[in-house]
Design an enzyme around this catalytic site. Sequence first.
Site, PDB file in Angstrom:
ATOM      1  CD1 TRP A  94      24.064  29.798  58.998  1.00 53.86           C
ATOM      2  CD2 TRP A  94      24.953  31.820  58.657  1.00 53.86           C
ATOM      3  NE1 TRP A  94      25.405  29.734  59.298  1.00 53.86           N
ATOM      4  CE2 TRP A  94      25.965  30.960  59.096  1.00 53.86           C
ATOM      5  CE3 TRP A  94      25.272  33.151  58.402  1.00 53.86           C
ATOM      6  CZ2 TRP A  94      27.290  31.380  59.277  1.00 53.86           C
ATOM      7  CZ3 TRP A  94      26.585  33.577  58.574  1.00 53.86           C
ATOM      8  CH2 TRP A  94      27.569  32.700  59.004  1.00 53.86           C
TER       9      TRP A  94
ATOM     10  CG  ASP B 183      22.100  31.418  52.750  1.00 59.73           C
ATOM     11  OD1 ASP B 183      22.905  30.708  52.112  1.00 59.73           O
ATOM     12  OD2 ASP B 183      22.401  31.977  53.833  1.00 59.73           O
TER      13      ASP B 183
ATOM     14  CE  LYS C   7      29.821  27.653  55.627  1.00 59.34           C
ATOM     15  NZ  LYS C   7      28.625  28.476  55.682  1.00 59.34           N
TER      16      LYS C   7
END
Length: 360
Positions: free
Chosen positions: A102, A172, A196
């Site tokens: 990511w 993030d 998530k």
Amino acid sequence: MARVFNFSAGPAALPEEVLKLAADEMLDWHGCGQSVMEMSHRGKEFISIAQAAEADLRELLAIPANYKVLFLQGGASLQFEMIPINLLRGKAAADYVHTGEWAKKAIKAAKTFCNVNTVASAEDKGFTYAPAQGDWKLTKDAAYVHYTANETIGGVEFNWVPETGDVPLVCDMSSNMLSRPVDVAKYGLIYAGAQKNIGPAGLTIVIVRDDLVGKAVPTPPAMLDYKTHADAESMYNTPPTYAIYIAGLVFQLLKRTGGLAAAEERNIAKANLLYDYLETTDFYRNPVAKGDRSRMNVPFTLKDAALDEEFLKGAKAKGMVQLKGHRSVGGMRASIYNAMPIEGVQTLVEYMKEFAAAKG
Ligand SMILES: *Cc1c(COP(=O)(O)O)cnc(C)c1O
């Protein structure tokens, strides 16, 4: 049909209690004769839902008054681009910490807009650790410093908050927001896709300090300017109404069950159960440095990858699904977000023991 234990990395399991509440309210929300999905986002019913969601999120995370909370769309992936567009503020470079898949995507997106200094990287050890603050080579002229609090694929999590002085810290938190308390004041901007650990896909949460709003590149596209959304209280265009509603129910549940401190305790207990077992066996292996192991995503490989399919089949027969690891890592991955009850992890560990005993 009984509900399964869903170990998906995202979109992921939601609390059963929330799903039942939403089911009860599906046809008629609070006596208004409509589903939340059918409401005008400008009507008083939905406005009350959105305002309660924001107030509850502010309370859960103790978000200081000088931060905006934005309910956006486009996922964390759009934030990879909105962040440089809004936060460069005339500067030519930003600092990024490279911790895995990511972080890599965030870096790639930022490179379209500025010079990216990779100020720390865990690539030397296959992204199995969180680089220590002492190894970060922060640059003086960076517009901001970006890191990924939890690498959902690699299973690496920061258990500490980096220090970046006056340079805004950008994070993030897509896969661990609301899993533990966070000192929001240490950050310039925090963002997370909801799917998530928060709610359904379609909602992206951005928490941004006031002074960083309204400084986007000259003539930014309106939809990509935080100011547009801040000024319109996330109602510049139609927001993801149903996702906001479900996330709001999740916030209320978290408040009823002890807030984020209690959520953190539950998450530590679940993660310990799994990692403690992994310590005792060489049939399964987790490659991540002990102090940096994610409480949310636990990747592990079997001693013999030829047994993977059989492992997954056996798990499914016991009501455990979505344990297959990410294609880039292989093996298994158990995502054990807030909504995974400890019984799910207990069932998994018992099954892992049985499987190892039978095949080891
Ligand atoms: C899932 C995820 C993303 C991407 O989210 P999208 O909503 O698909 O854009 C980004 N960062 C992290 C840490 C993630 O887990």
